[in-house]
Scaffold this motif. Sequence first.
Motif, PDB file in Angstrom:
ATOM      1  N   MET A  98      46.478  54.242  36.155  1.00 13.07           N
ATOM      2  CA  MET A  98      47.532  55.125  36.628  1.00 13.07           C
ATOM      3  C   MET A  98      48.917  54.506  36.430  1.00 13.07           C
ATOM      4  N   LEU A 155      49.789  55.091  32.868  1.00 17.49           N
ATOM      5  CA  LEU A 155      50.161  56.486  32.639  1.00 17.49           C
ATOM      6  C   LEU A 155      51.547  56.779  33.205  1.00 17.49           C
ATOM      7  N   ALA A 185      54.698  61.323  39.122  1.00 14.13           N
ATOM      8  CA  ALA A 185      53.440  61.149  39.845  1.00 14.13           C
ATOM      9  C   ALA A 185      52.530  62.345  39.657  1.00 14.13           C
ATOM     10  N   SER A 186      53.123  63.550  39.634  1.00  2.37           N
ATOM     11  CA  SER A 186      52.265  64.730  39.509  1.00  2.37           C
ATOM     12  C   SER A 186      51.673  64.837  38.115  1.00  2.37           C
ATOM     13  N   ARG A 187      52.257  64.171  37.147  1.00  2.00           N
ATOM     14  CA  ARG A 187      51.702  64.223  35.795  1.00  2.00           C
ATOM     15  C   ARG A 187      50.680  63.129  35.536  1.00  2.00           C
ATOM     16  N   VAL A 188      50.558  62.180  36.471  1.00  2.00           N
ATOM     17  CA  VAL A 188      49.576  61.109  36.291  1.00  2.00           C
ATOM     18  C   VAL A 188      48.247  61.552  36.869  1.00  2.00           C
ATOM     19  N   THR A 189      47.241  61.613  36.016  1.00  2.00           N
ATOM     20  CA  THR A 189      45.926  62.053  36.507  1.00  2.00           C
ATOM     21  C   THR A 189      45.201  60.900  37.167  1.00  2.00           C
TER      22      THR A 189
END
Lengths: 944, 189
Positions: B125, B128, B148-152
């Motif tokens: 993470m 990413l 943060a919202s784009r990190v899976t």
Amino acid sequence: MSAQTYKKSEDPHSGSLPDKMAIYQDCLNRFNESPVNPKLCRTLITSLLELLSHGETFPRQEATALFFSISKLFQHPNDSLRQIVYVAIKELCGISDDILMATSSIMKDVQNGSDLVKPNAIRALIRVLDESTAFSAERLLKNSLVSKHPSICSASLVSSYHLLPIAETTVKRFANETQEAVGDLKQLPYPDENSRYYPTTSHISQYHALGLLYQLKNHDKMALIKLIQQFAGHSSPLKNQLAQVQMVKFVHQLVLKDPNSIPQFLPLIANWLQSRHEAVALEACKLTASLSNLVPNDLFAAAVSVLQGFLSTPRVTTRFAAVRLLNKISMVSPEKIVVCNPQLESLVNDSNRNISTYTITTLLKTGTDKNIGSLIKTITKFIHEVNDDFKIIIIDAIRTLSLNFPEECDTILHFLMESLQSAEGSLQFKNSVVEALIDLIQFVPQSKEKALEELCDFIEDCEYNEILVRILHLLGKEGPTTKNPSLYVRHIYNRVILENSIIRSAAVLSLSKFALVKNDPELVESIEQLLTQIKTDSDDEVRDRASIALQFIDSVKSKKDVSNIAQNFIRPTSTYDVVALESKLSHYLSQGQEAFKTPFDVSSVAKYSEDEKKALDLKRRQEQAFNHTEESSNSGAGNGNGTEKGGRKGDRLDDNSFNGPSLESEEEDLLLSKYVDEMSSLEQFQSFGKCIHSSKIVPLTEIEAEFVVKGIKHLFDEHVVLQFHITNTLKDVALDNVEVVCQQEGLSEGLLDEQEEFVLPIERLLPNEGESCYVSFKKLTQNKDDIIVERFSNSLKFQSKELDPSTSLPFEDDEGFQDEYEFDSLFLSPGDYMKPSFVSNFATSLEELPYESVSVYNIVETNTLQEVIDKLVISAGGLPLENSQIVSHDATQHTLKLSGKCILDNTKALLSIKMIKTSKGIAIKALVKSDKESLAEDLSNNLI
Amino acid sequence: MVNLSLYTVKAVLILDGEGRRLYSKYFHPPHEEISADSLASSLKKQKEFESNLFAKTHGQNSDIMISDDLLVIYREYVDVSIYLIGAIDENEIVLQEAFNGFKDSLELILDTGIDKRSVQEHYDMVVLAIDELIDDGIILETDPATIASRVTKPPSKDIPLNIELNEKGLLSAWGFAKSKLAERLQQGL
């Protein structure tokens, strides 16, 4: 697993780093499995990325194998696996072959993937493309660019930006879409319910779009102005602060290229200064600071007050940025930022040492003679708390200070001595303190005796040999001319008794110099006694030096005809230019056996007398103070270039901030000595005797001209030789029988033969070659000391012949045609007869000189004062004193003080040049005083 | 000359409490040659730079400094320090903005705060997040929540093979078996 890799995993320094070969094998096996296990694969890729990030690499073959097995993972639809796959692809594509193979899989994702992975796919895509395939991404990039999703749009813009070097034409096709993206405020979609985060749209795609747009319109000034008008100003659609910063930079770029356009941007700049985004306001301040004299004073004041506000914010970076910029401004116009002093003073103890160091150096610049004293007191406390890098920077700042405020030398001296004597500090630090003291002694004579005495105390317990030796040398040099030389003798002799052999031998040399003190026979006797005692020293170097010194003293006393030579050995009146000596010697050594048959010719190295050396030193200091902006306050250890150069110069050991003379001037010196060597090797000039002086290289054409001509003036006892170095920049033409025709304008009034003695033409000048043509004139005067001033208007005469492309030589039967080419005239000015020299007190020296000459000039062209000063310094050939070669931008009057000596007979000349700037131009009144009437007149009449 | 390039960030580093590398990325434009004097060109230079940097920043707590003619913005935590490095003439506050994006997004995705263990445990993470923050030197996003919202997160469990038992499912099972067989045969050959 081999024994070696096994060992490696046990290596404590690798920490928890996974084993490279094991990961490689696991990756190949697991990624080729079907079905793939996404969780395990993501873990494996993570380990792989960790390896790569630690600097491990794979051989090309293995990397390619990895790349291919990773691209197998595209069959699995899991987004979370896909995302890490893209990172891995980006990492590997630099070290793998055949990366194009992944293109189609990635493209599929760009078209059909989820919004989450689309940006990742776009960014990976452009890395697997190359010049020949980049066009294939055009449609995909364009579609993503107009996407409603800001992340996708950004990814597309950034990727297009990356593609510019290999596919500019492709990217140019979406210039319109890019332009629209600047103004388009795309919102992030509302996060779905199970999202933990609440993103706010940053509109950063505006920044990317602007950056890309600039590259596309880079060469089109009008388009850029239109861009600014469209997107800046009151109804600006720019929400993102990075984009606004970019906008300020555009304006900056434009006004640097074309200062006349400043007025139209003034309202914009004023607006930006008030921006609620600190980054934008800061960038606007930077812009204003760099324009300095070109913007109205109230705007500059506004910028300064913005910076002043920044100084008291709690945000470290903002404070840092502000104080750094203020420090930069303080180099050129300290008076403009005096208002910030209260805030600056409170930052002296900032917890960030970078900030406090910048603050102190700034304060030292803005300080007046009133507060310097208290400032130094603050620094005395501060200096104990910082590390050596900062200490050295501060000492350097103090050192330049001592040149500017000679009347404060007592306080400064006290401070320096305290830092020298304090227990802390490395050799480098101590050395820079000694360096500063030496400066003080050299350039501020009133501090000399006191400083020397303090140094004597210091050497009583100094642990560094290098510093001791330097101080002993200094005492030997300066001590004999003081009021009470015997004081120093005692201190020096103490060293002979107490120290090791290196210091003892330095002390012997130093002692011997005191034997030349004229009016104290007793002292001479005791020196002799001391030296005789030393002759029994246990170290042979010390003994040798003592015996030689005694011998010299003996011959000086006996007044034999060798006494002058002996005296010169004990106390040399001139020293070699160490840098030139070094470069000549290494050149000599590199020539090999053949060259060693003839001994090294030391007379080819320039020698400097005491005054000249001081002049050189001072010049160097001033240059240094001027270039001090960025590097000095650099936290010390940086600036590898400076260290390297200074080290080579060999005149300073610390050299954290000393840049040496600028690279350009050094190169020019080298070039000049090359030309002079060329000239003196020609047999036609052998009979002329030694060349007295060669001028600087004067460019006589634009550097873009067809034929680039540079001129150098060489002065001989009875001749003047003009050397024209001509470079042929035409590609397909050769020049034959090139000669320069010089026409005198008659300023020399018959002192110089109007007809040239001879011209040495260039037989053939092929394209891109450069050679010299010489024109020699005979002096008609018998008096060698007469200064001849003359202006030569020149033209080039030659036959031009076209080249045969196959042989690159002129066609056999081409007779060519006669052609002429005019270029700028060459002025043999009085400045060519002057060399810089140092006087410690300009005002009194000026009064002492008997002859004076005054002349008045008026310059109508709209030059700045600084330009005029730069010109005058060159044309008069003197050394600027008391920092008078620098003028603040808004000053309307200035006095330039120059000091020099005539190279022919060493007569002194001082120039005090007053200038006043009015709306009609610049009026100049030059007062020249000299030991010789004719010199004063020649100088004052031919300044411009 | 004004630097108008979008390539503003030179490197992002995460070092542990003793100055050893946890993560490093030295950026260079993807389709240009790496110049020989840039840090991206050699591992030796990077290591030297890092140890120099750590010596200057460790325990200093000054957040911003200049080192080796580069602008360094950093934050030191208990056993880990994070750095963002830009050119010396860069706008300091722009870099700070990028650094804030970096720092705050790490704080969001690492539940237990920024420390060595959580960086190592959630290395994927972290990687990413940095990838979403900076793309080869270009600041891609500065809003920490967006990053943060784009990190899976890693896939939660091993997703089982899903074969539906209807006609289509049977067909696909047959197709799957066929392809598997072909693969095995090919590997055998």
